[in-house]
Motif scaffolding. Structure first.
Motif, PDB file in Angstrom:
ATOM      1  N   VAL A  74      14.360 -11.375  -3.402  1.00 50.22           N
ATOM      2  CA  VAL A  74      13.047 -10.528  -3.338  1.00 50.22           C
ATOM      3  C   VAL A  74      12.754 -10.453  -2.123  1.00 50.22           C
ATOM      4  CG1 VAL A  74      10.749 -10.693  -3.865  1.00 50.22           C
ATOM      5  CG2 VAL A  74      12.520 -11.248  -5.716  1.00 50.22           C
ATOM      6  N   ALA A  75      12.290 -11.746  -0.981  1.00 50.09           N
ATOM      7  CA  ALA A  75      11.962 -11.010   0.075  1.00 50.09           C
ATOM      8  C   ALA A  75      12.813  -9.942   0.998  1.00 50.09           C
ATOM      9  CB  ALA A  75      12.171 -12.502   0.970  1.00 50.09           C
ATOM     10  N   PRO A  76      13.805  -9.917   0.877  1.00 47.93           N
ATOM     11  CA  PRO A  76      14.327  -8.681   1.720  1.00 47.93           C
ATOM     12  C   PRO A  76      14.581  -7.281   1.380  1.00 47.93           C
ATOM     13  CG  PRO A  76      16.486 -10.612   1.602  1.00 47.93           C
ATOM     14  CD  PRO A  76      14.991 -10.665   0.366  1.00 47.93           C
ATOM     15  N   LEU A  77      13.665  -7.082   0.061  1.00 54.56           N
ATOM     16  CA  LEU A  77      13.366  -5.777  -0.291  1.00 54.56           C
ATOM     17  C   LEU A  77      11.966  -5.576   0.911  1.00 54.56           C
ATOM     18  CD1 LEU A  77      13.037  -5.938  -4.042  1.00 54.56           C
ATOM     19  CD2 LEU A  77      14.848  -4.893  -2.769  1.00 54.56           C
ATOM     20  N   ILE A  78      11.230  -6.848   0.936  1.00 51.10           N
ATOM     21  CA  ILE A  78       9.956  -6.012   1.852  1.00 51.10           C
ATOM     22  C   ILE A  78      10.123  -6.029   3.052  1.00 51.10           C
ATOM     23  CG2 ILE A  78       8.082  -7.360   2.211  1.00 51.10           C
ATOM     24  CD1 ILE A  78       7.490  -8.480  -0.160  1.00 51.10           C
ATOM     25  N   ALA A  79      11.686  -6.997   3.992  1.00 52.51           N
ATOM     26  CA  ALA A  79      11.855  -6.768   5.018  1.00 52.51           C
ATOM     27  C   ALA A  79      12.185  -5.718   5.674  1.00 52.51           C
ATOM     28  CB  ALA A  79      12.439  -8.102   5.287  1.00 52.51           C
ATOM     29  N   SER A 128      12.340  -2.786   3.580  1.00 57.57           N
ATOM     30  CA  SER A 128      11.390  -2.264   3.266  1.00 57.57           C
ATOM     31  C   SER A 128      10.465  -1.575   4.107  1.00 57.57           C
ATOM     32  CB  SER A 128      11.225  -1.715   2.101  1.00 57.57           C
ATOM     33  OG  SER A 128      10.298  -2.300   1.346  1.00 57.57           O
ATOM     34  N   ARG A 129       9.847  -2.465   4.667  1.00 60.70           N
ATOM     35  CA  ARG A 129       8.754  -2.388   6.279  1.00 60.70           C
ATOM     36  C   ARG A 129       8.151  -0.939   7.279  1.00 60.70           C
ATOM     37  NH1 ARG A 129       4.744  -7.097   6.515  1.00 60.70           N
ATOM     38  NH2 ARG A 129       6.888  -8.131   6.291  1.00 60.70           N
ATOM     39  N   PRO A 130       9.945  -1.536   7.409  1.00 64.86           N
ATOM     40  CA  PRO A 130      10.467  -0.905   8.722  1.00 64.86           C
ATOM     41  C   PRO A 130      10.245   0.705   8.179  1.00 64.86           C
ATOM     42  CG  PRO A 130      12.299  -2.223   8.630  1.00 64.86           C
ATOM     43  CD  PRO A 130      11.402  -2.974   7.587  1.00 64.86           C
ATOM     44  N   LEU A 131      11.082   1.116   6.871  1.00 62.62           N
ATOM     45  CA  LEU A 131      11.457   2.612   6.968  1.00 62.62           C
ATOM     46  C   LEU A 131       9.640   2.803   5.928  1.00 62.62           C
ATOM     47  CD1 LEU A 131      14.753   1.647   4.618  1.00 62.62           C
ATOM     48  CD2 LEU A 131      14.401   2.664   6.615  1.00 62.62           C
ATOM     49  N   SER A 132       9.201   2.434   5.083  1.00 63.64           N
ATOM     50  CA  SER A 132       7.939   2.994   5.522  1.00 63.64           C
ATOM     51  C   SER A 132       6.906   3.548   6.506  1.00 63.64           C
ATOM     52  CB  SER A 132       6.664   1.612   4.376  1.00 63.64           C
ATOM     53  OG  SER A 132       5.730   1.891   3.857  1.00 63.64           O
ATOM     54  N   ASN A 138       5.836   4.881   0.706  1.00 61.29           N
ATOM     55  CA  ASN A 138       5.774   3.245   0.396  1.00 61.29           C
ATOM     56  C   ASN A 138       5.526   2.706  -0.527  1.00 61.29           C
ATOM     57  OD1 ASN A 138       3.031   1.938   0.960  1.00 61.29           O
ATOM     58  ND2 ASN A 138       1.718   2.880   1.226  1.00 61.29           N
ATOM     59  N   PRO A 139       6.008   1.154  -0.655  1.00 60.33           N
ATOM     60  CA  PRO A 139       6.522   0.715  -2.216  1.00 60.33           C
ATOM     61  C   PRO A 139       5.111  -0.319  -2.444  1.00 60.33           C
ATOM     62  CG  PRO A 139       7.867   0.453  -0.496  1.00 60.33           C
ATOM     63  CD  PRO A 139       6.889   1.221   0.213  1.00 60.33           C
ATOM     64  N   ALA A 140       3.957  -0.240  -1.408  1.00 57.42           N
ATOM     65  CA  ALA A 140       2.883  -1.050  -1.685  1.00 57.42           C
ATOM     66  C   ALA A 140       1.888   0.069  -2.782  1.00 57.42           C
ATOM     67  CB  ALA A 140       1.701  -1.111  -0.502  1.00 57.42           C
ATOM     68  N   ILE A 141       2.074   0.841  -3.283  1.00 56.10           N
ATOM     69  CA  ILE A 141       1.544   1.859  -3.848  1.00 56.10           C
ATOM     70  C   ILE A 141       1.819   1.764  -5.438  1.00 56.10           C
ATOM     71  CG2 ILE A 141       0.396   3.628  -2.462  1.00 56.10           C
ATOM     72  CD1 ILE A 141       2.913   5.523  -4.546  1.00 56.10           C
ATOM     73  N   ALA A 164      -8.440   2.093  -0.706  1.00 56.22           N
ATOM     74  CA  ALA A 164      -7.820   1.162  -0.477  1.00 56.22           C
ATOM     75  C   ALA A 164      -7.032   1.143   0.271  1.00 56.22           C
ATOM     76  CB  ALA A 164      -7.690   0.449  -2.097  1.00 56.22           C
ATOM     77  N   ALA A 165      -5.988   1.912   0.364  1.00 59.59           N
ATOM     78  CA  ALA A 165      -5.264   2.255   1.259  1.00 59.59           C
ATOM     79  C   ALA A 165      -4.069   1.034   1.567  1.00 59.59           C
ATOM     80  CB  ALA A 165      -5.677   2.242   2.741  1.00 59.59           C
ATOM     81  N   PRO A 166      -3.240   1.067   0.766  1.00 56.60           N
ATOM     82  CA  PRO A 166      -2.581  -0.555   0.455  1.00 56.60           C
ATOM     83  C   PRO A 166      -1.021   0.185   1.013  1.00 56.60           C
ATOM     84  CG  PRO A 166      -2.366   0.391  -1.679  1.00 56.60           C
ATOM     85  CD  PRO A 166      -3.016   0.815  -0.356  1.00 56.60           C
ATOM     86  N   GLY A 167      -0.840  -0.816   1.748  1.00 55.65           N
ATOM     87  CA  GLY A 167       0.736  -1.021   2.917  1.00 55.65           C
ATOM     88  C   GLY A 167       1.534  -1.399   2.955  1.00 55.65           C
ATOM     89  N   MET A 168       2.942  -1.758   3.172  1.00 54.96           N
ATOM     90  CA  MET A 168       3.754  -2.438   3.371  1.00 54.96           C
ATOM     91  C   MET A 168       2.701  -3.529   4.807  1.00 54.96           C
ATOM     92  SD  MET A 168       5.587  -2.448   0.819  1.00 54.96           S
ATOM     93  CE  MET A 168       7.069  -3.161   1.125  1.00 54.96           C
TER      94      MET A 168
END
Ligand code: ADP
Ligand code: MG
Length: 358
Positions: free
Chosen positions: A99-104, A106-110, A118-121, A152-156
């Motif tokens: 699962v960790a690579p999804l975050i790693a 997608s973060r620079p793409l965000s 923004n996958p944090a929404i 609340a502005a959630p972000g990666m």
């Protein structure tokens, strides 16, 4: 999707049972299977792989896709939904290498998309009712609930990832990789295929697709769906490791007395992006193409070219809500539009200061 149901839905079709002969040369066999995955039908075509081996290969892919479906799901029981339940605590939470690579990734793409992807929404997506297999109906959520989640502005960048653990510095972060996971899944599946010695294949998940090599009789010829009609918007040949990803608000939406609120949400306003009917990105990387297609849908006709340049994707197409089709200069010569259709508007991307994505 339970494995049993998926198995029931599995239709195995050997499209060309015997090698065909064209001009004296043998054309390799195409083996085709349709699986029910990620809530849609996925057609897997393998070229030049004997049937028995092809079955083993597709079984392996199916197992891998099922695991992704379970553990990358934003709200059904699995690793990501369990993680989401714990993220608001702000504590360190163990995260698997699956699962960790999804975050790693997608973060620079965000960041490059200026947060339009923004996958944090996840909380906003849920508020609009899209964390359900059924399409939501009825009034839009209360404006103050939307405002609170936007404020609340959630972000990666609120996530810290280290040593197999993750924590959110913002309790509003809820992860939803619906805009990225399918493309990334196809990237991983192509890696699996390559490791199994399959060099020519097409993975087509409801029109979002990635290719390897070519078809039995030449380049892959694929269609891009029309956002308003039950027909193709354009066709295109791909003869390399390329992906074509389309995002649209035409399939998943919330309907309220004739008004349709699409499932792609503008993180800046908290409301569904309404200016775009569909956006398409052609790129070697499926995850990037998927994220970019979503970002372009949010960006809309006035901003999409800047966002495309920032993401270093230059083969892009946008259909706006009025039906005007805009195509970048790099993609246009590759597309064939059905006879009689309105010619697309050709557009040039602004110069990009982002280094090209590998
Ligand atoms: P599709 O290919 O199904 O049209 P996308 O790839 O654009 O869709 O993904 C849409 C999904 O991504 C939504 O259902 C939701 O789960 C999530 N999502 C919605 N808006 C955003 C956004 N701005 N950024 C990231 N993910 C989003
Ligand atoms: Mg997407």
């Amino acid at each position: 999707m339970g494995a049993r149901l998926a198995a029931c839905l599995r239709l195995v079709m050997l499209s060309i049972a015997l090698p065909a002969f064209a001009g004296g040369a043998t054309t390799p066999t195409e083996y085709r299977t349709t699986l029910y995955l990620f809530g849609t039908l996925m057609e897997i075509t393998l070229v030049g792989v004997p049937a028995e081996r092809a079955e083993q290969v597709t079984d392996r892919l199916e197992r891998e896709f099922q695991r992704m479906h379970r553990d990358w799901h934003a709200w059904k029981l699995g690793e990501l939904s369990a993680l989401n339940a714990r993220l608001p605590s702000g504590e360190w939470i163990p995260i698997s290498p699956f699962v960790a690579p999804l975050i790693a990734h997608s973060r620079p793409l965000s960041r490059l998309s200026n947060g339009l992807f923004n996958p944090a929404i996840g909380a906003l997506v849920e508020l609009w009712g899209f964390h359900s297999d059924e399409l939501p109906v009825g009034k839009a959520p209360p404006a103050d609930a939307i405002r609170r989640l936007v404020a609340a502005a959630p972000g990666m960048d609120d996530l810290e990832l280290a040593d197999g653990r993750v924590r959110a510095g913002n309790p509003a972060v809820q992860l939803d990789f619906g805009a990225f996971a399918k493309g990334y899944a196809l990237d991983l599946a192509r890696e699996t295929l390559a490791s199994l010695g399959v060099g020519n294949a097409l993975l087509n998940s409801g029109g979002d697709l990635c290719a390897l090599g070519s078809a039995a009789d030449g380049p892959w010829r694929i269609g891009i769906r029309h956002p308003f009609q039950d027909s193709l918007l354009a066709t295109l040949e791909i003869d390399a490791a390329e992906c074509v990803m389309t995002s649209g608000n035409y399939e998943r939406y919330r309907e309220d007395q004739g008004v349709r609120w699409g499932h792609i949400i503008d993180p800046r306003t908290g409301y569904p992006a309404a200016e775009v009917a569909s956006s398409t990105v052609v790129h070697a990387q499926g995850g990037l193409a998927d994220a970019a297609a979503t970002a372009l849908a949010v960006a809309g006709p006035s901003e999409w070219l800047n966002i495309a340049a920032r993401l270093a994707v230059d083969q892009v197409m946008l259909v706006d809500a009025a039906g005007t089709v805009r195509v970048s200069e790099r993609l246009a010569p590759r597309l064939t539009f059905p006879a009689g259709s309105q010619p697309p508007v050709l557009v040039a991307l602004p110069p990009s200061d982002t280094p090209p994505q590998p």
